[in-house]
Design a protein around this motif. Structure first.
Motif, PDB file in Angstrom:
ATOM      1  N   VAL A  37      -9.507   2.598  -2.780  1.00  0.00           N
ATOM      2  CA  VAL A  37      -8.705   2.206  -3.939  1.00  0.00           C
ATOM      3  C   VAL A  37      -7.437   3.047  -4.038  1.00  0.00           C
ATOM      4  N   GLY A  38      -7.583   4.360  -3.881  1.00  0.00           N
ATOM      5  CA  GLY A  38      -6.407   5.215  -3.939  1.00  0.00           C
ATOM      6  C   GLY A  38      -5.409   4.910  -2.841  1.00  0.00           C
ATOM      7  N   LYS A  39      -5.902   4.598  -1.650  1.00  0.00           N
ATOM      8  CA  LYS A  39      -4.997   4.282  -0.542  1.00  0.00           C
ATOM      9  C   LYS A  39      -4.328   2.919  -0.746  1.00  0.00           C
ATOM     10  N   ALA A  40      -5.052   1.966  -1.311  1.00  0.00           N
ATOM     11  CA  ALA A  40      -4.431   0.683  -1.633  1.00  0.00           C
ATOM     12  C   ALA A  40      -3.361   0.852  -2.703  1.00  0.00           C
ATOM     13  N   SER A  41      -3.637   1.706  -3.685  1.00  0.00           N
ATOM     14  CA  SER A  41      -2.660   2.005  -4.728  1.00  0.00           C
ATOM     15  C   SER A  41      -1.396   2.607  -4.123  1.00  0.00           C
ATOM     16  N   LEU A  42      -1.579   3.547  -3.195  1.00  0.00           N
ATOM     17  CA  LEU A  42      -0.422   4.171  -2.544  1.00  0.00           C
ATOM     18  C   LEU A  42       0.347   3.159  -1.707  1.00  0.00           C
ATOM     19  N   CYS A  43      -0.349   2.300  -0.984  1.00  0.00           N
ATOM     20  CA  CYS A  43       0.310   1.270  -0.182  1.00  0.00           C
ATOM     21  C   CYS A  43       1.168   0.369  -1.065  1.00  0.00           C
ATOM     22  N   ALA A  44       0.622  -0.057  -2.193  1.00  0.00           N
ATOM     23  CA  ALA A  44       1.374  -0.917  -3.109  1.00  0.00           C
ATOM     24  C   ALA A  44       2.569  -0.192  -3.708  1.00  0.00           C
ATOM     25  N   ALA A  45       2.390   1.082  -4.062  1.00  0.00           N
ATOM     26  CA  ALA A  45       3.492   1.848  -4.662  1.00  0.00           C
ATOM     27  C   ALA A  45       4.631   2.039  -3.667  1.00  0.00           C
ATOM     28  N   LEU A  46       4.308   2.385  -2.433  1.00  0.00           N
ATOM     29  CA  LEU A  46       5.351   2.576  -1.420  1.00  0.00           C
ATOM     30  C   LEU A  46       6.057   1.261  -1.129  1.00  0.00           C
ATOM     31  N   ALA A  47       5.305   0.163  -1.095  1.00  0.00           N
ATOM     32  CA  ALA A  47       5.927  -1.141  -0.869  1.00  0.00           C
ATOM     33  C   ALA A  47       6.893  -1.489  -2.003  1.00  0.00           C
ATOM     34  N   ALA A  53       9.342  -2.560   7.512  1.00  0.00           N
ATOM     35  CA  ALA A  53       9.057  -1.617   6.437  1.00  0.00           C
ATOM     36  C   ALA A  53       7.594  -1.687   6.028  1.00  0.00           C
ATOM     37  N   ALA A  54       7.050  -2.902   5.933  1.00  0.00           N
ATOM     38  CA  ALA A  54       5.652  -3.074   5.546  1.00  0.00           C
ATOM     39  C   ALA A  54       4.729  -2.426   6.576  1.00  0.00           C
ATOM     40  N   ARG A  55       5.047  -2.568   7.850  1.00  0.00           N
ATOM     41  CA  ARG A  55       4.221  -1.948   8.888  1.00  0.00           C
ATOM     42  C   ARG A  55       4.298  -0.420   8.801  1.00  0.00           C
ATOM     43  N   ALA A  56       5.489   0.094   8.547  1.00  0.00           N
ATOM     44  CA  ALA A  56       5.644   1.546   8.422  1.00  0.00           C
ATOM     45  C   ALA A  56       4.810   2.082   7.266  1.00  0.00           C
ATOM     46  N   VAL A  57       4.826   1.365   6.151  1.00  0.00           N
ATOM     47  CA  VAL A  57       4.027   1.766   4.989  1.00  0.00           C
ATOM     48  C   VAL A  57       2.540   1.699   5.318  1.00  0.00           C
ATOM     49  N   PHE A  58       2.119   0.588   5.906  1.00  0.00           N
ATOM     50  CA  PHE A  58       0.700   0.412   6.228  1.00  0.00           C
ATOM     51  C   PHE A  58       0.185   1.533   7.118  1.00  0.00           C
ATOM     52  N   TYR A  59       0.883   1.822   8.211  1.00  0.00           N
ATOM     53  CA  TYR A  59       0.373   2.815   9.156  1.00  0.00           C
ATOM     54  C   TYR A  59       0.409   4.224   8.584  1.00  0.00           C
ATOM     55  N   PHE A  60       1.396   4.511   7.761  1.00  0.00           N
ATOM     56  CA  PHE A  60       1.419   5.825   7.118  1.00  0.00           C
ATOM     57  C   PHE A  60       0.198   5.992   6.217  1.00  0.00           C
ATOM     58  N   VAL A  61      -0.074   4.981   5.384  1.00  0.00           N
ATOM     59  CA  VAL A  61      -1.206   5.082   4.458  1.00  0.00           C
ATOM     60  C   VAL A  61      -2.526   5.042   5.223  1.00  0.00           C
TER      61      VAL A  61
END
Length: 250
Positions: free
Chosen positions: A113-123, A75-83
């Protein structure tokens, strides 16, 4: 740890868009589904076996823990690559929406920053504890024109995410999409779901982004601070200067 699963103003993991995308990304990973199934299997196997019950339950618990860890990593990899592969694009620091996860998702682009925010939110929406880190960095991918406008090669308050995986915090920087990396002639950053993914390639020599000053760990984006601090550090960015800069690109 519960705090790092909770939604925040900018890491808005409870937003319907974030929840829907997290479900889509993690559909094949079954995050959090392994423990109950494994425990049930272990209990069932030992139901009538006396001493064998303990062994059965132990084996079931071990298997379920392994399955859960594997699912979280997937799941973490899926989130990372999407973002990561959302388009990298800067925005005006005074615009607080560039820091909000749901706005980045809706817009389909963002900066670090926005992409890190999105990565954290999806996680968090996928039941993976997540938080944000900030650092000043060198060897950040940038055009000579942007570096000249900035007057320095130090990028202040670069944002990245930390995900709690396998019992520890793993740092990831899903900043630069594949297309941006291809234009720069460097390899995109990869993530195996287990080890840090922070050191973006800078050029063909093997040089990578370097973290020169850490600013700490945050539950949410310090958006109002950044909206004031970044234009003070980079005067060209004041009064919607990033928009003017992007519009004037050749």
């Amino acid at each position: 740890m519960a705090a790092y699963l909770a939604p925040a103003d900018y890491v808005d993991s409870d937003h319907p868009l974030i929840i829907a995308r997290a479900r889509q990304l993690c559909a094949g990973a079954a995050v959090g589904a392994g423990t109950g199934a494994g425990a049930g299997a272990g209990a069932g196997a030992g139901a009538g076996a006396g001493a064998g019950a303990g062994a059965g339950a132990g084996a079931g618990a071990s298997a379920s823990a392994s399955a859960s860890a594997s699912s979280e990593a997937e799941a973490a990899r899926a989130v990372f690559y999407f973002v990561r592969d959302l388009r990298y694009r800067g925005g005006d620091f005074e615009d607080l929406e560039i820091y909000r996860a749901s706005s980045v998702l809706a817009g389909g682009h963002g900066y670090c920053v926005g992409k890190a925010s999105l990565c954290a939110a999806l996680a968090r929406a996928a039941a993976i504890p997540a938080r944000l880190g900030f650092a000043d960095v060198r060897n950040h991918l940038a055009s000579p024109r942007l570096l000249a406008a900035m007057g320095t090669d130090v990028f202040a308050w670069h944002g990245y995410a930390q995900l709690f995986l396998g019992g520890r915090w793993v740092s990831v920087s899903p900043t630069f999409d594949r297309a941006t990396c291809e234009r720069a002639g460097v390899a995109p950053l990869e993530f195996d779901g287990e080890h840090d993914a922070l050191l973006q390639s800078f050029d063909g020599s093997g040089a990578t982004m370097s973290y020169i000053k850490r600013h700490g760990i945050f539950h949410d984006v310090p958006a109002r601070f950044l909206a004031a601090e970044m234009p003070s550090l980079y005067p060209f960015a004041r009064d919607h200067g990033i928009t003017r800069f992007l519009r004037s690109e050749p």
